[in-house]
Design a protein around this motif. Sequence first.
Motif, PDB file in Angstrom:
ATOM      1  N   LEU A 117       0.825  -1.200   0.000  1.00 55.93           N
ATOM      2  CA  LEU A 117       0.000   0.000   0.000  1.00 55.93           C
ATOM      3  C   LEU A 117       0.867   1.260   0.000  1.00 55.93           C
ATOM      4  N   PHE A 118       1.860   1.309   0.867  1.00 55.55           N
ATOM      5  CA  PHE A 118       2.722   2.493   0.954  1.00 55.55           C
ATOM      6  C   PHE A 118       3.760   2.554  -0.161  1.00 55.55           C
ATOM      7  N   ASP A 119       4.020   1.454  -0.828  1.00 54.41           N
ATOM      8  CA  ASP A 119       4.981   1.454  -1.936  1.00 54.41           C
ATOM      9  C   ASP A 119       4.361   1.840  -3.276  1.00 54.41           C
ATOM     10  N   ARG A 120       3.052   1.960  -3.344  1.00 54.78           N
ATOM     11  CA  ARG A 120       2.405   2.335  -4.601  1.00 54.78           C
ATOM     12  C   ARG A 120       2.865   3.728  -5.040  1.00 54.78           C
ATOM     13  N   ASN A 121       2.957   3.916  -6.338  1.00 58.59           N
ATOM     14  CA  ASN A 121       3.401   5.194  -6.888  1.00 58.59           C
ATOM     15  C   ASN A 121       2.235   6.109  -7.272  1.00 58.59           C
ATOM     16  N   GLU A 122       1.037   5.761  -6.875  1.00 59.38           N
ATOM     17  CA  GLU A 122      -0.128   6.574  -7.191  1.00 59.38           C
ATOM     18  C   GLU A 122      -0.168   7.809  -6.289  1.00 59.38           C
ATOM     19  N   ARG A 123      -0.772   8.881  -6.802  1.00 60.10           N
ATOM     20  CA  ARG A 123      -0.857  10.124  -6.028  1.00 60.10           C
ATOM     21  C   ARG A 123      -1.886  10.012  -4.911  1.00 60.10           C
ATOM     22  N   GLU A 124      -3.001   9.337  -5.171  1.00 54.98           N
ATOM     23  CA  GLU A 124      -4.039   9.173  -4.159  1.00 54.98           C
ATOM     24  C   GLU A 124      -4.401   7.699  -4.032  1.00 54.98           C
ATOM     25  N   ILE A 125      -4.328   7.200  -2.813  1.00 61.32           N
ATOM     26  CA  ILE A 125      -4.590   5.784  -2.529  1.00 61.32           C
ATOM     27  C   ILE A 125      -5.650   5.720  -1.431  1.00 61.32           C
ATOM     28  N   THR A 126      -6.692   4.956  -1.664  1.00 58.85           N
ATOM     29  CA  THR A 126      -7.733   4.770  -0.651  1.00 58.85           C
ATOM     30  C   THR A 126      -8.020   3.282  -0.505  1.00 58.85           C
ATOM     31  N   HIS A 127      -7.975   2.818   0.728  1.00 56.04           N
ATOM     32  CA  HIS A 127      -8.370   1.440   1.044  1.00 56.04           C
ATOM     33  C   HIS A 127      -9.464   1.529   2.099  1.00 56.04           C
ATOM     34  N   ARG A 128     -10.644   1.038   1.753  1.00 55.35           N
ATOM     35  CA  ARG A 128     -11.782   1.066   2.675  1.00 55.35           C
ATOM     36  C   ARG A 128     -12.288  -0.363   2.855  1.00 55.35           C
ATOM     37  N   ASP A 129     -12.360  -0.774   4.110  1.00 57.53           N
ATOM     38  CA  ASP A 129     -12.871  -2.092   4.468  1.00 57.53           C
ATOM     39  C   ASP A 129     -13.935  -1.875   5.539  1.00 57.53           C
ATOM     40  N   ARG A 130     -15.180  -1.735   5.110  1.00 54.24           N
ATOM     41  CA  ARG A 130     -16.265  -1.429   6.052  1.00 54.24           C
ATOM     42  C   ARG A 130     -16.520  -2.587   7.021  1.00 54.24           C
ATOM     43  N   LYS A 131     -16.366  -3.792   6.532  1.00 51.41           N
ATOM     44  CA  LYS A 131     -16.618  -4.967   7.366  1.00 51.41           C
ATOM     45  C   LYS A 131     -15.721  -4.967   8.604  1.00 51.41           C
ATOM     46  N   ASN A 132     -14.434  -4.629   8.419  1.00 50.55           N
ATOM     47  CA  ASN A 132     -13.476  -4.636   9.531  1.00 50.55           C
ATOM     48  C   ASN A 132     -13.198  -3.237  10.087  1.00 50.55           C
ATOM     49  N   ARG A 133     -13.958  -2.223   9.623  1.00 54.97           N
ATOM     50  CA  ARG A 133     -13.833  -0.829  10.079  1.00 54.97           C
ATOM     51  C   ARG A 133     -12.417  -0.293   9.891  1.00 54.97           C
ATOM     52  N   ILE A 134     -11.909  -0.419   8.663  1.00 58.55           N
ATOM     53  CA  ILE A 134     -10.563   0.042   8.334  1.00 58.55           C
ATOM     54  C   ILE A 134     -10.642   1.023   7.175  1.00 58.55           C
ATOM     55  N   LEU A 135     -10.010   2.179   7.358  1.00 60.68           N
ATOM     56  CA  LEU A 135      -9.897   3.166   6.296  1.00 60.68           C
ATOM     57  C   LEU A 135      -8.467   3.678   6.291  1.00 60.68           C
ATOM     58  N   ILE A 136      -7.819   3.548   5.146  1.00 56.76           N
ATOM     59  CA  ILE A 136      -6.469   4.077   4.967  1.00 56.76           C
ATOM     60  C   ILE A 136      -6.503   4.925   3.706  1.00 56.76           C
ATOM     61  N   ARG A 137      -6.123   6.200   3.845  1.00 56.36           N
ATOM     62  CA  ARG A 137      -6.105   7.098   2.701  1.00 56.36           C
ATOM     63  C   ARG A 137      -4.762   7.836   2.691  1.00 56.36           C
ATOM     64  N   ILE A 138      -4.124   7.825   1.541  1.00 56.16           N
ATOM     65  CA  ILE A 138      -2.837   8.492   1.364  1.00 56.16           C
ATOM     66  C   ILE A 138      -2.980   9.443   0.205  1.00 56.16           C
ATOM     67  N   ARG A 139      -2.764  10.724   0.447  1.00 61.57           N
ATOM     68  CA  ARG A 139      -2.784  11.746  -0.614  1.00 61.57           C
ATOM     69  C   ARG A 139      -1.409  12.381  -0.662  1.00 61.57           C
ATOM     70  N   LYS A 140      -0.642  11.998  -1.679  1.00 66.75           N
ATOM     71  CA  LYS A 140       0.713  12.525  -1.815  1.00 66.75           C
ATOM     72  C   LYS A 140       0.673  13.916  -2.438  1.00 66.75           C
ATOM     73  N   ASP A 141       1.510  14.797  -1.909  1.00 61.36           N
ATOM     74  CA  ASP A 141       1.631  16.133  -2.468  1.00 61.36           C
ATOM     75  C   ASP A 141       2.389  16.042  -3.773  1.00 61.36           C
ATOM     76  N   LYS A 142       2.272  17.068  -4.575  1.00 61.90           N
ATOM     77  CA  LYS A 142       2.936  17.067  -5.893  1.00 61.90           C
ATOM     78  C   LYS A 142       4.424  17.043  -5.789  1.00 61.90           C
TER      79      LYS A 142
END
Length: 128
Positions: A103-128
């Motif tokens: 997840l943290f190694d991805r080269n995308e600018r915005e990464i969102t992982h949402r798992d409602r079942k397990n109540r997990i939200l991880i969002r990474i918004r990289k600056d330019k």
Amino acid sequence: MKNIFLILLSIFIFTGCFNTKPQLTSSATILIKTPSMKFYDKGFIFKYRDYTQVQIFSAGTAVLDMKIYEDRICKSTFECQDLKTFNSQNLHPSYEDTFIKELFDRNEREITHRDRKNRILIRIRKDK
């Protein structure tokens, strides 16, 4: 000859002890919300050859400092844990061992992982 050997030995020892510089540094807004972890603030993602380091700051103080290796995660608040233990305690046992590193190694600018079942939200918004 002895002096040259001592000089070379000294150079070898001192250059081996210096910290390596990150290959890539990204500033980002990072949200990690799980049943056991809650962080949301500005931070940095440093990618080194052997690991990825994630730091989150609040009011200029590091509230999370985590080094993610291929086989373990080390946080400043506890000793290193293997990936399976980290997932069980902080995410969910069903997650792949390499999930957080990938997840943290991805080269995308915005990464969102949402798992409602397990109540997990991880969002990474990289600056330019």
